[in-house]
Scaffold this motif. Structure first.
Motif, PDB file in Angstrom:
ATOM      1  N   ASP A   1      65.050  -0.347  52.096  1.00 43.42           N
ATOM      2  CA  ASP A   1      65.799  -1.481  51.526  1.00 43.42           C
ATOM      3  C   ASP A   1      65.376  -1.792  50.093  1.00 43.42           C
ATOM      4  O   ASP A   1      66.159  -2.304  49.313  1.00 43.42           O
ATOM      5  CB  ASP A   1      65.585  -2.733  52.387  1.00 43.42           C
ATOM      6  N   HIS A   2      64.100  -1.492  49.776  1.00 44.70           N
ATOM      7  CA  HIS A   2      63.567  -1.822  48.445  1.00 44.70           C
ATOM      8  C   HIS A   2      64.064  -0.904  47.335  1.00 44.70           C
ATOM      9  O   HIS A   2      63.884  -1.192  46.158  1.00 44.70           O
ATOM     10  CB  HIS A   2      62.035  -1.756  48.469  1.00 44.70           C
ATOM     11  N   GLN A   3      64.657   0.233  47.707  1.00 40.39           N
ATOM     12  CA  GLN A   3      65.032   1.232  46.697  1.00 40.39           C
ATOM     13  C   GLN A   3      66.445   0.973  46.172  1.00 40.39           C
ATOM     14  O   GLN A   3      67.324   0.593  46.931  1.00 40.39           O
ATOM     15  CB  GLN A   3      64.978   2.651  47.292  1.00 40.39           C
ATOM     16  N   ASN A   4      66.629   1.205  44.858  1.00 37.49           N
ATOM     17  CA  ASN A   4      67.976   1.093  44.285  1.00 37.49           C
ATOM     18  C   ASN A   4      68.782   2.352  44.515  1.00 37.49           C
ATOM     19  O   ASN A   4      69.974   2.316  44.765  1.00 37.49           O
ATOM     20  CB  ASN A   4      67.894   0.868  42.767  1.00 37.49           C
ATOM     21  N   HIS A   5      68.091   3.488  44.401  1.00 40.16           N
ATOM     22  CA  HIS A   5      68.773   4.777  44.555  1.00 40.16           C
ATOM     23  C   HIS A   5      67.840   5.687  45.342  1.00 40.16           C
ATOM     24  O   HIS A   5      66.671   5.807  45.005  1.00 40.16           O
ATOM     25  CB  HIS A   5      69.075   5.382  43.176  1.00 40.16           C
ATOM     26  N   ILE A   6      68.364   6.302  46.373  1.00 40.10           N
ATOM     27  CA  ILE A   6      67.513   7.164  47.207  1.00 40.10           C
ATOM     28  C   ILE A   6      68.019   8.590  47.142  1.00 40.10           C
ATOM     29  O   ILE A   6      69.230   8.827  47.170  1.00 40.10           O
ATOM     30  CB  ILE A   6      67.502   6.647  48.673  1.00 40.10           C
ATOM     31  N   ASP A   7      67.085   9.538  47.018  1.00 42.09           N
ATOM     32  CA  ASP A   7      67.448  10.948  47.167  1.00 42.09           C
ATOM     33  C   ASP A   7      66.523  11.551  48.225  1.00 42.09           C
ATOM     34  O   ASP A   7      65.655  10.866  48.770  1.00 42.09           O
ATOM     35  CB  ASP A   7      67.371  11.702  45.829  1.00 42.09           C
ATOM     36  N   ASN A   8      66.727  12.843  48.516  1.00 39.59           N
ATOM     37  CA  ASN A   8      65.976  13.436  49.617  1.00 39.59           C
ATOM     38  C   ASN A   8      64.477  13.525  49.361  1.00 39.59           C
ATOM     39  O   ASN A   8      63.689  13.467  50.294  1.00 39.59           O
ATOM     40  CB  ASN A   8      66.554  14.806  49.984  1.00 39.59           C
TER      41      ASN A   8
END
Ligand SMILES: [Fe+2]
Length: 231
Positions: A17-24
């Motif tokens: 939830d804390h991340q703005n953009h997630i990648d693998n």
């Protein structure tokens, strides 16, 4: 956040939830840093799944833009060959050794890229166009924890998952389930599946045979044998 969730799952949700953009890379890092407790996940075990569902699949959390599921695998439990629809990032944490096949798909023609066993403690990356199959070829039950997410969608992140069903010569889409012998109620669309390479078929049938044997589906087993002998 829901009180009933174990600490390890709450930690995972808070981190994501804390991340703005997630990648693998990021999701693998987050999953790797959490100490998952198999004991704490027991309320989500689904080993008593119906015989006609080819593995246990339990939703733990759905935030809209990501969801967390626990899969439970008896010896002989397998998924179909599948991809992950709209999923943009994701990961699997293995609590036990799981059999895995990675495929390449070009114009609905499938080839095997990798045959391996993911060991306990491993984290594997998942995204929408990753086509694979996994299951339990061992002699004891195992569980795996799955996270599927999107940076752009706000709901149904694994919708439009493609399931390849060589034994029925069909390709279907679902909301994310990848059961063998998929229940019609879970199918969103379907089309014919032809031109399957002999080596892919032989390997696939050897993995999924125990499912059809335990469900006493002699008709499908016979068709698999015939199909294999004529391809
Ligand atoms: Fe998958």
């Amino acid at each position: 956040m829901k009180e009933y969730l174990p600490n390890c799952i709450r930690n995972l949700i808070v981190e994501l939830d804390h991340q703005n953009h997630i990648d693998n890379n990021l999701v693998s890092e987050i999953i790797s840093e959490i100490k998952f407790s198999e004991e704490a996940l027991k309320p989500f075990f689904h080993f008593d799944h119906p015989k006609n569902e080819s593995y246990g699949r339990k939703l733990i959390w759905d935030n809209g833009d990501f969801k967390i599921l626990l899969m439970t695998w008896h010896p002989g439990d397998f998924t179909a060959i599948h991809n992950h629809g709209y999923t943009e990032w994701g990961g699997v944490y293995f609590f036990g050794d799981a059999t895995h096949r990675l495929y390449d798909v070009e114009n609905d023609e499938i080839s095997i890229v990798q045959k391996n066993v993911f060991p306990q403690g491993q984290v594997a990356s998942i995204c929408g166009d990753l086509t694979h199959l996994m299951g339990n070829s061992g002699d004891h039950d195992i569980i795996t924890l799955h996270v599927y997410g999107s940076n752009t969608r706000k709901e149904n992140v694994s919708e439009d998952a493609k399931i390849y069903m060589p034994e029925f010569q069909k390709i279907v889409t679902t909301m994310g389930s990848a059961y063998l012998n998929m229940d019609k109620a879970l199918i969103l669309s379907e089309k014919p599946f032809e031109n399957i390479e002999h080596g892919v078929l032989a390997d696939y049938f050897s993995l999924v045979k125990p499912f059809y044997e335990r469900n006493k589906m002699a008709g499908v087993l016979k068709r698999m044998d015939n199909y294999l002998n004529h391809n």
